[in-house]
Enzyme design. Structure first.
Site: not given
Ligand code: SAH
Length: 347
Positions: A98, A111, A118, A122, A125, A197, A338
């Site tokens: 995406e 973006c 991944c 997390c 995510c 990020s 994303c």
């Molecule tokens: N892997 C990298 C970049 C991708 S995620 C990272 O972890 O930074 C981009 C951002 O979106 C990160 O800050 C991530 O923690 C956040 N993110 C992911 N899922 C989310 C969600 N459901 N709500 C809000 N932020 C989210």
């Protein structure tokens, strides 16, 4: 496609000096590489036959040795609320990623994804749920820009490496992408307009600092103590908060670029006054900025938050003297965050 591109060299992943070397190996003059480079990265042709200042014979030789990859738009979702557009791109091997185009006052920002899926896991995510498949090639990161500019007929002025994937887990291809992007005979983009990020892969933050590209580092912090952070971000078991903050201080010292800390606010998990105070202690004396993101609901997870809680937490931080903003929500009607679209395709 009848052609078999598998054994051919992915020309959009090469740096100019690598291309020069390859072109000389084919018995051609070095300056030809620069001509090809400009066709690829300035005029952005997708076919060697369009390179009209090269002989037909040489063009034939090029297409025997190299391939010019491209992406297919599988889906294009345009927001009715703002000008956000989300693309689902199909890669040459059939995987999907995406890319999200956003409009800001100062211009367009894109973006981009850096991996198919991944590994970081997390808990909040969506990108992690469909699983990790592979790293994106430099060309596949670059093509998200090229194809989006072509489709939307606009110029993108800033890039955020914040889509699907962990960019520092694909360090080599991401840095190669950045070097192609900044080449003065190609895109000539100042890397000051790029943000990366990361969830906090500490050794790679040091490596990135040493490259001194001038890019903005965004760190997904999301919690202020190790126990809580490990609960929602498994990467914290490997590199804890103190190690992460030390690496950020090194990045700042080396690059003089202010660090941005992302803080996805989750009701009842990381939104208390104690956490606000802890955040102040962690960031003490560091030029930084906290970006509060009300957590996006994703179908598979129970976390929630809203704008009101974000404002409450922001006020706590500001009262403590911590620089904090709330991230603007763009494209909320198209699930612009994303990972959500790819997941529907892959499962
Ligand atoms: N892997 C990298 C970049 C991708 S995620 C990272 O972890 O930074 C981009 C951002 O979106 C990160 O800050 C991530 O923690 C956040 N993110 C992911 N899922 C989310 C969600 N459901 N709500 C809000 N932020 C989210």
């Amino acid at each position: 496609m009848t052609e078999n591109n598998h054994e051919k060299i992915d020309i959009l992943s090469l740096s100019l000096s690598e291309l020069e070397e390859k072109i000389q190996q084919l018995g051609e003059k070095k300056f030809r590489a620069l001509q090809i480079w400009q066709w690829l990265h300035v005029k952005r042709v997708r076919d060697f036959d369009k390179m009209s200042n090269l002989s037909a014979q040489f063009r034939g030789k090029l297409s025997d040795v190299f391939c010019i990859k491209s992406l297919i738009i599988s889906k294009r979702l345009a927001s009715n609320i703002d000008n956000t557009v989300k693309y689902l791109y199909e890669l040459p091997d059939g995987n999907h990623i995406e890319t999200v185009l956003m409009e800001y006052k100062h211009g367009y920002s894109l973006c981009v994804s850096t991996q198919v899926g991944c590994k970081m896991g997390c808990r909040f995510c969506a990108s992690t749920i469909a699983g990790y498949k592979r790293n994106l090639l430099p060309s596949e990161i670059l093509l998200q820009i090229y194809e989006t500019e072509r489709d939307s007929n606009i110029n993108i002025s800033s890039i955020v490496l914040m889509g699907i994937g962990e960019p520092l887990d694909n360090f080599e291809n991401v840095t190669r992408f950045l070097e192609i992007l900044r080449d003065k005979d190609g895109n000539n983009m100042s890397l000051r307009h790029v943000s990366l990020s990361t969830c906090g892969i500490v050794p790679k933050i040091y490596d990135l600092a040493d490259k001194n590209y001038g890019i903005t580092l965004s760190v997904s912090l999301h919690a202020t103590d190790d126990e809580k952070r490990s609960e929602i971000m498994p990467v914290n078991d490997k590199y804890n908060i103190n190690e992460l903050i030390d690496a950020c201080r090194y990045y700042l010292k080396k690059t003089k670029r202010r660090i941005s800390f992302e803080y996805a606010l989750i009701d009842g998990v990381n939104d208390s006054i104690e956490q606000a105070k802890q955040l102040k202690r962690l960031l003490h004396g560091m030029q930084s900025h906290v970006n509060i993101i009300p957590v996006n609901k994703i179908k598979e997870r129970e976390f929630t938050s809203d704008r009101k809680s974000a404002i409450r937490f922001q006020n706590m931080l500001v009262d403590l003297g911590v620089n904090a903003t709330i991230r603007r929500t763009l494209g909320s009607d198209i699930d612009a965050a994303c990972g959500q679209l790819r997941r529907e395709y892959e499962i």
